[in-house]
Design a protein around this motif. Structure first.
Motif, PDB file in Angstrom:
ATOM      1  N   HIS A 239      -8.536  -3.264  -1.760  1.00 21.60           N
ATOM      2  CA  HIS A 239      -8.395  -4.537  -2.610  1.00 21.60           C
ATOM      3  C   HIS A 239      -7.704  -5.548  -1.721  1.00 21.60           C
ATOM      4  O   HIS A 239      -8.429  -6.787  -1.573  1.00 21.60           O
ATOM      5  CB  HIS A 239      -7.509  -4.226  -3.790  1.00 21.60           C
ATOM      6  CG  HIS A 239      -7.013  -5.326  -4.521  1.00 21.60           C
ATOM      7  ND1 HIS A 239      -6.511  -5.200  -5.780  1.00 21.60           N
ATOM      8  CD2 HIS A 239      -7.325  -6.555  -4.435  1.00 21.60           C
ATOM      9  CE1 HIS A 239      -6.416  -6.254  -6.433  1.00 21.60           C
ATOM     10  NE2 HIS A 239      -6.924  -7.124  -5.656  1.00 21.60           N
ATOM     11  N   LYS A 240      -6.950  -5.098  -0.733  1.00 20.11           N
ATOM     12  CA  LYS A 240      -6.515  -6.233   0.205  1.00 20.11           C
ATOM     13  C   LYS A 240      -7.359  -6.992   1.229  1.00 20.11           C
ATOM     14  O   LYS A 240      -7.566  -7.765   1.367  1.00 20.11           O
ATOM     15  CB  LYS A 240      -5.252  -5.428   0.993  1.00 20.11           C
ATOM     16  CG  LYS A 240      -4.605  -6.309   1.894  1.00 20.11           C
ATOM     17  CD  LYS A 240      -3.398  -5.569   2.701  1.00 20.11           C
ATOM     18  CE  LYS A 240      -3.061  -6.450   4.058  1.00 20.11           C
ATOM     19  NZ  LYS A 240      -2.977  -7.824   3.979  1.00 20.11           N
TER      20      LYS A 240
ATOM     21  N   LYS B 103     -11.918 -13.007   1.249  1.00 20.10           N
ATOM     22  CA  LYS B 103     -12.043 -14.273   0.317  1.00 20.10           C
ATOM     23  C   LYS B 103     -11.015 -15.313   0.788  1.00 20.10           C
ATOM     24  O   LYS B 103     -11.388 -16.328   1.127  1.00 20.10           O
ATOM     25  CB  LYS B 103     -11.732 -14.041  -1.083  1.00 20.10           C
ATOM     26  CG  LYS B 103     -12.710 -13.358  -1.852  1.00 20.10           C
ATOM     27  CD  LYS B 103     -12.372 -13.425  -3.220  1.00 20.10           C
ATOM     28  CE  LYS B 103     -13.242 -12.537  -4.232  1.00 20.10           C
ATOM     29  NZ  LYS B 103     -12.496 -12.247  -5.660  1.00 20.10           N
ATOM     30  N   ILE B 104      -9.830 -15.022   1.437  1.00 19.51           N
ATOM     31  CA  ILE B 104      -8.891 -15.997   1.784  1.00 19.51           C
ATOM     32  C   ILE B 104      -9.388 -16.561   3.170  1.00 19.51           C
ATOM     33  O   ILE B 104      -9.105 -17.762   3.260  1.00 19.51           O
ATOM     34  CB  ILE B 104      -7.569 -15.384   2.058  1.00 19.51           C
ATOM     35  CG1 ILE B 104      -6.657 -15.121   0.444  1.00 19.51           C
ATOM     36  CG2 ILE B 104      -6.612 -16.155   2.767  1.00 19.51           C
ATOM     37  CD1 ILE B 104      -5.522 -14.309   0.425  1.00 19.51           C
TER      38      ILE B 104
ATOM     39  N   GLN C 155       0.858  -1.346  -0.077  1.00 16.80           N
ATOM     40  CA  GLN C 155      -0.032   0.080   0.230  1.00 16.80           C
ATOM     41  C   GLN C 155       0.936   1.164  -0.130  1.00 16.80           C
ATOM     42  O   GLN C 155       0.397   2.143   0.591  1.00 16.80           O
ATOM     43  CB  GLN C 155      -1.030   0.063   1.197  1.00 16.80           C
ATOM     44  CG  GLN C 155      -2.002  -1.179   0.997  1.00 16.80           C
ATOM     45  CD  GLN C 155      -2.518  -1.340   2.480  1.00 16.80           C
ATOM     46  OE1 GLN C 155      -2.909  -0.379   3.044  1.00 16.80           O
ATOM     47  NE2 GLN C 155      -3.094  -2.491   2.755  1.00 16.80           N
TER      48      GLN C 155
ATOM     49  N   LYS D   1      -2.247  11.464  -5.452  1.00  7.82           N
ATOM     50  CA  LYS D   1      -2.178  10.333  -6.124  1.00  7.82           C
ATOM     51  C   LYS D   1      -1.829   9.235  -5.390  1.00  7.82           C
ATOM     52  O   LYS D   1      -2.402   8.143  -5.371  1.00  7.82           O
ATOM     53  CB  LYS D   1      -1.335  10.541  -7.384  1.00  7.82           C
ATOM     54  CG  LYS D   1      -1.447   9.821  -8.514  1.00  7.82           C
ATOM     55  CD  LYS D   1      -0.575  10.383  -9.792  1.00  7.82           C
ATOM     56  CE  LYS D   1      -0.438   9.289 -10.793  1.00  7.82           C
ATOM     57  NZ  LYS D   1       0.731   9.857 -11.888  1.00  7.82           N
ATOM     58  N   SER D   2      -0.745   9.455  -4.568  1.00  8.93           N
ATOM     59  CA  SER D   2      -0.108   8.217  -3.561  1.00  8.93           C
ATOM     60  C   SER D   2      -1.325   7.935  -2.297  1.00  8.93           C
ATOM     61  O   SER D   2      -1.421   6.518  -2.502  1.00  8.93           O
ATOM     62  CB  SER D   2       0.802   8.727  -2.917  1.00  8.93           C
ATOM     63  OG  SER D   2       1.334   7.944  -2.101  1.00  8.93           O
TER      64      SER D   2
ATOM     65  N   LEU E 129       2.866   3.515  -2.790  1.00  7.44           N
ATOM     66  CA  LEU E 129       2.999   3.524  -4.384  1.00  7.44           C
ATOM     67  C   LEU E 129       4.640   3.607  -4.780  1.00  7.44           C
ATOM     68  O   LEU E 129       5.091   3.004  -5.597  1.00  7.44           O
ATOM     69  CB  LEU E 129       2.174   4.605  -5.108  1.00  7.44           C
ATOM     70  CG  LEU E 129       2.302   4.859  -6.342  1.00  7.44           C
ATOM     71  CD1 LEU E 129       1.569   3.735  -7.153  1.00  7.44           C
ATOM     72  CD2 LEU E 129       1.408   6.077  -6.703  1.00  7.44           C
TER      73      LEU E 129
ATOM     74  N   PHE F 152     -11.024 -22.513  -5.261  1.00  5.68           N
ATOM     75  CA  PHE F 152     -11.253 -21.419  -4.219  1.00  5.68           C
ATOM     76  C   PHE F 152     -12.499 -20.982  -3.992  1.00  5.68           C
ATOM     77  O   PHE F 152     -12.943 -20.576  -2.671  1.00  5.68           O
ATOM     78  CB  PHE F 152     -10.231 -20.059  -4.854  1.00  5.68           C
ATOM     79  CG  PHE F 152      -9.944 -18.941  -4.102  1.00  5.68           C
ATOM     80  CD1 PHE F 152      -9.153 -19.147  -2.846  1.00  5.68           C
ATOM     81  CD2 PHE F 152     -10.479 -17.895  -4.144  1.00  5.68           C
ATOM     82  CE1 PHE F 152      -8.993 -18.036  -1.896  1.00  5.68           C
ATOM     83  CE2 PHE F 152     -10.578 -16.709  -3.424  1.00  5.68           C
ATOM     84  CZ  PHE F 152      -9.571 -16.821  -2.310  1.00  5.68           C
TER      85      PHE F 152
ATOM     86  N   MET G 183      -5.584   0.290  -2.837  1.00  9.58           N
ATOM     87  CA  MET G 183      -5.151  -0.960  -2.463  1.00  9.58           C
ATOM     88  C   MET G 183      -5.711  -1.519  -1.121  1.00  9.58           C
ATOM     89  O   MET G 183      -5.389  -2.762  -1.050  1.00  9.58           O
ATOM     90  CB  MET G 183      -3.486  -0.682  -2.514  1.00  9.58           C
ATOM     91  CG  MET G 183      -2.781  -0.496  -3.904  1.00  9.58           C
ATOM     92  SD  MET G 183      -2.836  -2.058  -5.095  1.00  9.58           S
ATOM     93  CE  MET G 183      -4.322  -1.476  -6.141  1.00  9.58           C
ATOM     94  N   LYS G 184      -5.668  -0.616  -0.313  1.00  9.91           N
ATOM     95  CA  LYS G 184      -6.203  -1.162   1.052  1.00  9.91           C
ATOM     96  C   LYS G 184      -7.633  -1.920   0.959  1.00  9.91           C
ATOM     97  O   LYS G 184      -7.683  -3.018   1.326  1.00  9.91           O
ATOM     98  CB  LYS G 184      -6.200   0.136   1.926  1.00  9.91           C
ATOM     99  CG  LYS G 184      -6.571  -0.352   3.389  1.00  9.91           C
ATOM    100  CD  LYS G 184      -6.480   0.862   4.459  1.00  9.91           C
ATOM    101  CE  LYS G 184      -6.616   0.507   5.833  1.00  9.91           C
ATOM    102  NZ  LYS G 184      -7.882   0.931   6.339  1.00  9.91           N
TER     103      LYS G 184
ATOM    104  N   HIS H  18      -4.045   5.968  -4.251  1.00  7.76           N
ATOM    105  CA  HIS H  18      -3.568   4.564  -4.433  1.00  7.76           C
ATOM    106  C   HIS H  18      -3.708   3.573  -3.158  1.00  7.76           C
ATOM    107  O   HIS H  18      -4.065   2.382  -3.293  1.00  7.76           O
ATOM    108  CB  HIS H  18      -2.048   4.526  -5.060  1.00  7.76           C
ATOM    109  CG  HIS H  18      -1.155   3.334  -5.297  1.00  7.76           C
ATOM    110  ND1 HIS H  18      -1.577   2.549  -6.338  1.00  7.76           N
ATOM    111  CD2 HIS H  18      -0.328   2.781  -4.229  1.00  7.76           C
ATOM    112  CE1 HIS H  18      -0.807   1.476  -6.103  1.00  7.76           C
ATOM    113  NE2 HIS H  18      -0.250   1.471  -4.558  1.00  7.76           N
ATOM    114  N   GLN H  19      -3.071   4.424  -2.270  1.00  9.99           N
ATOM    115  CA  GLN H  19      -3.099   3.590  -0.922  1.00  9.99           C
ATOM    116  C   GLN H  19      -4.593   3.072  -0.458  1.00  9.99           C
ATOM    117  O   GLN H  19      -4.657   1.938  -0.090  1.00  9.99           O
ATOM    118  CB  GLN H  19      -2.583   4.346   0.308  1.00  9.99           C
ATOM    119  CG  GLN H  19      -1.902   3.737   1.464  1.00  9.99           C
ATOM    120  CD  GLN H  19      -1.320   4.533   2.558  1.00  9.99           C
ATOM    121  OE1 GLN H  19      -0.771   5.797   1.925  1.00  9.99           O
ATOM    122  NE2 GLN H  19      -0.994   4.287   3.878  1.00  9.99           N
TER     123      GLN H  19
ATOM    124  N   HIS I 185     -12.316 -16.771   4.055  1.00 13.07           N
ATOM    125  CA  HIS I 185     -13.643 -17.796   3.938  1.00 13.07           C
ATOM    126  C   HIS I 185     -13.036 -19.197   3.122  1.00 13.07           C
ATOM    127  O   HIS I 185     -14.060 -20.047   2.961  1.00 13.07           O
ATOM    128  CB  HIS I 185     -14.627 -17.121   3.060  1.00 13.07           C
ATOM    129  CG  HIS I 185     -15.225 -16.330   4.044  1.00 13.07           C
ATOM    130  ND1 HIS I 185     -14.841 -14.785   4.368  1.00 13.07           N
ATOM    131  CD2 HIS I 185     -16.377 -16.377   5.072  1.00 13.07           C
ATOM    132  CE1 HIS I 185     -15.736 -14.245   5.351  1.00 13.07           C
ATOM    133  NE2 HIS I 185     -16.598 -15.322   5.930  1.00 13.07           N
TER     134      HIS I 185
END
Lengths: 202, 202
Positions: free
Chosen positions: B17-18, B24-25, A102, B6-7, A104, A190, B14-15, B10-11, B27
């Protein structure tokens, strides 16, 4: 239709098939260091790359590997191919970067450092095949400039093979490649609740 | 947008997304011996299977391989994995059969003999992962009964993984599988006149 007729029909069909294949093979007679791209969302991209590494080692070729994404995990492929330090130059870049860090700037720095290693492998006359595992993801995230990457790859020795894996291959990479496979995710364990299995995904 | 914005953006992305991935992991927490199928017309099916073999060896698992089609060729993967007779039980069946032999009875006999070897590997408690390379082709040609093959596979030990490769996987095989990848042939160097390259296709 009697069994004999069935067998004869089979023989005739297979003969025709063989002629077509033989003809194609006869007309494909050039050699070249290929640029191969394995992309798509399905399971099997990295493992395909590592299968080609095994294949190359079976022909006594020397191989370079750069893994861009999996730095945070210990994987079976790394444990295995590190057994052969004289035949495989193995690099794992980053720190499991992209969604785990996280950050960039740090991700871009990791990617650039990774590409410097790739360039050394591209330039090393003792290495016959290079595998840049998950490079497509790095390109898709724009951590590296795709045009610069492709220009470096284009400068390689004539017989050097380059394999790039990872989902989301940019269009320019697909265009530059000699062989492109897109792996479609028809079904994945998965989604049925099974985690990544050692020896399969890890 | 400034670099800082921008940074930060992005953070944040990504957070998120994580979090999705971590969820998912969390479960997907079950383990199981998987049935994996790699099919389609594109390049990379067998190499994907052999990459998983390498992965499994990296986890000190024992592997069984039966190659159904490539008996007439010497391949890099065979040369390489035969280096590890204590870890890999490697079988090459047939005589480069199907379109090269043009003899239906002989092909069926070869296929049946091959399946007997597969069954031994399925039943062997010391083998963790089996790869049946190009089995789909044999099933598609109806040299073996798909239902019988699937019944034998279903009887395996709970944690044993079975990998089947080859174009033209029958619908029943896809249905029985836990993970299925279909490799699409986007582009192939063969069509540009380049023959199969050592370390890549061979």
């Amino acid at each position: 239709m009697t069994d004999t007729e069935k067998s004869q029909r089979h023989q005739k069909r297979m003969k025709r098939h063989k002629e077509v294949v033989d003809d194609k093979i006869q007309h494909a007679d050039k050699d070249k260091g290929l640029l191969l791209v394995i992309t798509g969302n399905g399971k099997g991209k990295s493992s395909s790359g590592f299968g080609m590494v095994a294949r190359a080692l079976g022909h006594n070729m020397r191989v370079g590997v750069v893994q861009f994404i999996k730095g945070a995990y210990s994987t079976g492929e790394e444990a295995f191919f590190r057994r052969f330090p004289d035949e495989v130059e193995y690099h794992v870049m980053g720190d499991g970067f992209t969604w785990d860090t996280q950050n960039l700037d740090q991700d871009i720095a990791s990617a650039k450092k990774g590409w410097e290693v790739c360039k050394q492998l591209i330039d090393d006359p003792n290495i016959d095949v290079v595998l840049f595992d998950e490079l497509n993801i790095v390109l898709k995230m724009r951590y590296l400039d795709t045009d610069l990457v492709l220009a470096d790859i284009a400068k390689r020795a004539e017989m050097k093979h380059v394999i790039i894996t990872g989902r989301g291959a940019p269009e320019a990479v697909i265009e530059a490649a000699d062989t492109v496979s897109r792996i479609e995710d028809v079904k994945h364990a998965f989604r049925a609740g099974f985690r990544a299995q050692k020896g399969i995904e890890l």
